[in-house]
Design an enzyme around this catalytic site. Structure first.
Site, PDB file in Angstrom:
ATOM      1  N   LYS A   1      11.939  38.068 -13.884  1.00  0.00           N
ATOM      2  CA  LYS A   1      11.981  39.292 -13.061  1.00  0.00           C
ATOM      3  C   LYS A   1      13.057  39.199 -11.976  1.00  0.00           C
ATOM      4  CE  LYS A   1       7.664  38.503 -11.953  1.00  0.00           C
ATOM      5  NZ  LYS A   1       7.354  37.399 -12.867  1.00  0.00           N
TER       6      LYS A   1
ATOM      7  N   GLN B   1       4.129  37.801 -10.428  1.00  0.00           N
ATOM      8  CA  GLN B   1       3.235  37.417 -11.528  1.00  0.00           C
ATOM      9  C   GLN B   1       3.499  38.320 -12.743  1.00  0.00           C
ATOM     10  OE1 GLN B   1       1.338  37.780  -8.152  1.00  0.00           O
ATOM     11  NE2 GLN B   1       2.449  35.878  -7.997  1.00  0.00           N
TER      12      GLN B   1
ATOM     13  N   ASP C   1       6.788  34.703 -14.706  1.00  0.00           N
ATOM     14  CA  ASP C   1       7.994  33.917 -14.991  1.00  0.00           C
ATOM     15  C   ASP C   1       8.821  34.491 -16.140  1.00  0.00           C
ATOM     16  OD1 ASP C   1       7.137  32.174 -12.996  1.00  0.00           O
ATOM     17  OD2 ASP C   1       5.976  30.988 -14.427  1.00  0.00           O
TER      18      ASP C   1
ATOM     19  N   GLY D   1       7.603  32.668  -7.781  1.00  0.00           N
ATOM     20  CA  GLY D   1       8.855  31.913  -7.682  1.00  0.00           C
ATOM     21  C   GLY D   1       9.872  32.656  -8.519  1.00  0.00           C
ATOM     22  N   HIS D   2      10.811  33.311  -7.871  1.00  0.00           N
ATOM     23  CA  HIS D   2      11.786  34.151  -8.581  1.00  0.00           C
ATOM     24  C   HIS D   2      13.170  33.510  -8.456  1.00  0.00           C
ATOM     25  CE1 HIS D   2       8.936  37.854  -8.088  1.00  0.00           C
ATOM     26  NE2 HIS D   2       8.411  36.872  -8.780  1.00  0.00           N
TER      27      HIS D   2
HETATM   28  P1  GDP Z   1      10.327  35.222 -12.467  1.00  0.00           P
HETATM   29  O1  GDP Z   1       9.190  34.586 -11.752  1.00  0.00           O
HETATM   30  O2  GDP Z   1       9.881  36.275 -13.421  1.00  0.00           O
HETATM   31  O3  GDP Z   1      11.409  35.711 -11.563  1.00  0.00           O
HETATM   32  O4  GDP Z   1      10.974  34.080 -13.370  1.00  0.00           O
HETATM   33  P2  GDP Z   1      11.253  32.546 -12.933  1.00  0.00           P
HETATM   34  O5  GDP Z   1      12.437  32.519 -12.051  1.00  0.00           O
HETATM   35  O6  GDP Z   1      10.021  31.895 -12.451  1.00  0.00           O
HETATM   36  O7  GDP Z   1      11.547  31.897 -14.337  1.00  0.00           O
HETATM   37  C1  GDP Z   1      12.581  32.340 -15.163  1.00  0.00           C
HETATM   38  C2  GDP Z   1      13.521  31.152 -15.439  1.00  0.00           C
HETATM   39  O8  GDP Z   1      14.367  31.453 -16.514  1.00  0.00           O
HETATM   40  C3  GDP Z   1      14.438  30.869 -14.269  1.00  0.00           C
HETATM   41  O9  GDP Z   1      14.729  29.487 -14.263  1.00  0.00           O
HETATM   42  C4  GDP Z   1      15.681  31.671 -14.603  1.00  0.00           C
HETATM   43  O10 GDP Z   1      16.847  31.129 -13.994  1.00  0.00           O
HETATM   44  C5  GDP Z   1      15.738  31.526 -16.094  1.00  0.00           C
HETATM   45  N1  GDP Z   1      16.286  32.659 -16.834  1.00  0.00           N
HETATM   46  C6  GDP Z   1      16.180  33.990 -16.573  1.00  0.00           C
HETATM   47  N2  GDP Z   1      16.745  34.717 -17.576  1.00  0.00           N
HETATM   48  C7  GDP Z   1      17.210  33.814 -18.481  1.00  0.00           C
HETATM   49  C8  GDP Z   1      17.844  33.939 -19.757  1.00  0.00           C
HETATM   50  O11 GDP Z   1      18.093  35.030 -20.267  1.00  0.00           O
HETATM   51  N3  GDP Z   1      18.145  32.791 -20.419  1.00  0.00           N
HETATM   52  C9  GDP Z   1      17.869  31.553 -19.894  1.00  0.00           C
HETATM   53  N4  GDP Z   1      18.186  30.499 -20.611  1.00  0.00           N
HETATM   54  N5  GDP Z   1      17.269  31.406 -18.705  1.00  0.00           N
HETATM   55  C10 GDP Z   1      16.929  32.515 -18.016  1.00  0.00           C
HETATM   56  P1  IMO Z   2       5.963  34.766 -10.674  1.00  0.00           P
HETATM   57  O1  IMO Z   2       6.081  35.916  -9.731  1.00  0.00           O
HETATM   58  C1  IMO Z   2       3.357  32.390 -13.253  1.00  0.00           C
HETATM   59  C2  IMO Z   2      -0.783  31.865 -11.920  1.00  0.00           C
HETATM   60  C3  IMO Z   2      -1.231  30.465 -11.556  1.00  0.00           C
HETATM   61  C4  IMO Z   2      -2.690  30.536 -11.989  1.00  0.00           C
HETATM   62  C5  IMO Z   2      -3.091  31.957 -11.613  1.00  0.00           C
HETATM   63  C6  IMO Z   2      -3.800  32.095 -10.276  1.00  0.00           C
HETATM   64  O2  IMO Z   2       6.914  33.656 -10.404  1.00  0.00           O
HETATM   65  O3  IMO Z   2       5.973  35.240 -12.091  1.00  0.00           O
HETATM   66  P2  IMO Z   2      -2.942  31.991  -7.764  1.00  0.00           P
HETATM   67  O4  IMO Z   2      -2.256  30.897  -6.988  1.00  0.00           O
HETATM   68  O5  IMO Z   2      -2.138  33.247  -7.840  1.00  0.00           O
HETATM   69  O6  IMO Z   2      -4.344  32.238  -7.313  1.00  0.00           O
HETATM   70  O7  IMO Z   2      -3.075  31.413  -9.258  1.00  0.00           O
HETATM   71  O8  IMO Z   2      -1.876  32.701 -11.562  1.00  0.00           O
HETATM   72  N1  IMO Z   2       0.408  32.354 -11.207  1.00  0.00           N
HETATM   73  C7  IMO Z   2       1.624  32.468 -11.767  1.00  0.00           C
HETATM   74  N2  IMO Z   2       2.065  32.116 -12.999  1.00  0.00           N
HETATM   75  N3  IMO Z   2       4.192  33.001 -12.387  1.00  0.00           N
HETATM   76  C8  IMO Z   2       3.755  33.392 -11.172  1.00  0.00           C
HETATM   77  O9  IMO Z   2       4.510  34.124 -10.332  1.00  0.00           O
HETATM   78  C9  IMO Z   2       2.423  33.089 -10.791  1.00  0.00           C
HETATM   79  N4  IMO Z   2       1.689  33.295  -9.675  1.00  0.00           N
HETATM   80  C10 IMO Z   2       0.456  32.859  -9.953  1.00  0.00           C
HETATM   81  O10 IMO Z   2      -0.517  29.493 -12.261  1.00  0.00           O
HETATM   82  O11 IMO Z   2      -2.787  30.418 -13.375  1.00  0.00           O
HETATM   83 MG    MG Z   3       8.379  32.685 -11.433  1.00  0.00          MG
END
Ligand code: GDP
Ligand code: IMO
Ligand code: MG
Length: 432
Positions: free
Chosen positions: A17, A225, A14, A41-42
């Site tokens: 990416k 991840q 998270d 979840g991206h």
């Molecule tokens: P990922 O799994 O690495 O793609 O990241 P996620 O989408 O799960 O979580 C990142 C969260 O931060 C999302 O809600 C994005 O919309 C938000 N986000 C990404 N970059 C920024 C930033 O520079 N500032 C803020 N405030 N939010 C951001």
């Molecule tokens: P993105 O790509 C954050 C975590 C779960 C748990 C561990 C194992 O959005 O960054 P699993 O279901 O993979 O067997 O769970 O990994 N986990 C993540 N945490 N971002 C993710 O993906 C994750 N995918 C799995 O919360 O701790």
């Molecule tokens: Mg994510």
């Protein structure tokens, strides 16, 4: 210049990416996912419109960009079709430019049932998985009893393999985990139905990537991840079941390691973690709460609150080491606005009093470490939405400088908001 760039999370996932992949795809021909599944979840925010992708690569929103799902990705066919339909409802056509490797292991209903039943049975020792069946599916792959996308092309063989593997898993579900069995017939029918929809997108991802390399195309390999969730190098056993490190980009798509030119590690300006396991810099005070609120730190997949803490350079050093990082992209700097003091963990003190530059392998060993902090002055000015480095608050720049110095890597990208263009690119990874 054609380049293959790996973009991955350098923390516990998270990091943002998806946002950076979507942005950089302006200069790329294709995006390839190489590991994980719909545990990811991206989030992409484009002109205020939010899209959350789980399986479809984050090149989806750019017309003409090819999207590949490599053999290292575990695929839930129902989820894939749901995501494709969701994109189509928003007028994003993806089927004609999506390729799914024949070698992708399929996540089946019994994998989800096993994941959930096992977590429940583990009680206090649960991992806190996403419950998507990721672990059990990877186990089947390594045990050589997994069912792959290509198996659906021959329904008779598929049916008999499914019967065999389900007899085994239903035995475990009922007699070991005291849970309900999964129905064979409905599983078979549903898989064949979904197979008809997905098989037209099946394509040899490895060959495509090799051809594109020869013809000078640029590809982003999108990690899911983060490095600390890597099954070998992460905080085992509180990890996911795939390799999240850079080398997995080669294995999970079918190219050679020397075809990877650049590795960009995405780092949140602080640290978050979903699920259980060690987190030495975790904050339980109002600063942690503030980061969670300002950063909207809730999982994009499960909606669970993310644990928040200070930036941890010890773990980033490990990410640099095991991923061969070329540079960092720092996200969510704006979330740190308004703090009097900001802290960076520069290393750990272990239980026996020694100072550690790197996190120890093993969850218990890591959990027993005390973070060693360096304090820096915070900044009251807003960095939110800032698109020029020079316009960032002075102390925010000092924070970034110190981070770069401690990790020993340049910061090439700084993100100051969720919106695609709320980004400062100091050095473009495709610039060579
Ligand atoms: P990922 O799994 O690495 O793609 O990241 P996620 O989408 O799960 O979580 C990142 C969260 O931060 C999302 O809600 C994005 O919309 C938000 N986000 C990404 N970059 C920024 C930033 O520079 N500032 C803020 N405030 N939010 C951001
Ligand atoms: P993105 O790509 C954050 C975590 C779960 C748990 C561990 C194992 O959005 O960054 P699993 O279901 O993979 O067997 O769970 O990994 N986990 C993540 N945490 N971002 C993710 O993906 C994750 N995918 C799995 O919360 O701790
Ligand atoms: Mg994510």
């Amino acid at each position: 210049m054609a380049r293959n760039i790996v973009l991955l999370g350098a923390q516990w996932g998270d990091e943002g990416k998806g946002k950076i992949v979507d942005l950089l795809t302006e200069s790329a021909d294709a995006v390839a996912r190489f590991q994980g599944g719909h545990n990811a979840g991206h989030t992409l925010v484009i002109n205020g419109h939010k899209t959350v992708l789980h399986l479809v690569p984050s090149g989806a929103m750019r017309e003409g960009v090819e999207c590949l799902i490599g053999n290292g990705v575990v695929v839930d066919l129902g989820q894939l079709m749901k995501e494709i339909r969701g994109l189509e409802e928003n007028r994003v056509q993806i089927r004609s430019r999506l390729s799914v490797s024949p070698g992708c292991p399929l996540i089946m209903p019994y994998h989800r049932a096993l994941d959930l039943a096992r977590e429940k049975a583990s009680g206090k020792r649960a991992i806190g998985t996403t419950g998507r069946g990721i672990g059990p599916c990877y186990e089947d792959k390594v045990a050589r009893r997994g069912i792959r996308l290509m198996d659906l092309a021959n329904p008779q063989v598929f049916a008999s393999r499914l019967r065999e593997v389900m007899a085994y898993h239903n035995h475990v579900l009922v007699h070991y985990l005291h849970s309900d069995p999964v129905d064979y017939q409905s599983c078979l029918e549903e898989s064949l139905r979904l197979g008809e929809q997905v098989l037209p997108m099946m394509s040899d991802v490895s060959s495509k990537l090799c051809d594109w390399r020869d013809s000078g195309k640029s590809v982003i390999f999108e990690g899911a991840q983060g490095m600390l969730l890597d099954v070998d190098h992460g905080s085992y056993p509180y990890v996911t079941s795939s390799n999240t490190t850079a080398a997995a980009a080669a294995i999970g798509t079918g190219i050679g390691p020397l075809d990877l030119d650049f590795v960009l590690g995405i780092v949140k300006a602080y640290t978050t973690r979903v699920g259980f396991g060690p987190f030495p810099t975790e904050l339980f005070d109002e600063v942690g709460q503030r980061l969670a609120e300002r950063g909207h730190e809730f999982g994009a997949t499960t909606g669970r609150p993310r644990r928040c803490g200070w930036l941890d350079v010890a773990t980033l050093r490990r990410a640099r080491q095991v991923c061969g990082l070329s540079a960092l992209g720092v996200t969510k700097l704006d979330v740190m606005d308004g703090l009097d003091v900001v802290k960076i963990c520069t290393g750990y003190r272990s239980a026996d009093g020694t100072t550690l530059e790197l996190p120890p392998y093993g969850a218990d060993e890591m959990a027993s470490c005390e973070p060693v902090y360096e304090e820096l002055p915070g900044w009251m000015e807003s960095s939110a939405g800032c698109r020029e480095y020079g316009a960032l608050p002075t102390n925010a720049k000092s924070y970034l400088d110190r981070l770069a110095e401690l990790v020993g890597l340049p910061i090439d990208i700084v993100s100051t908001g969720a919106e695609r263009d709320d980004t400062i690119i100091l050095r473009h990874p495709f610039a060579g």
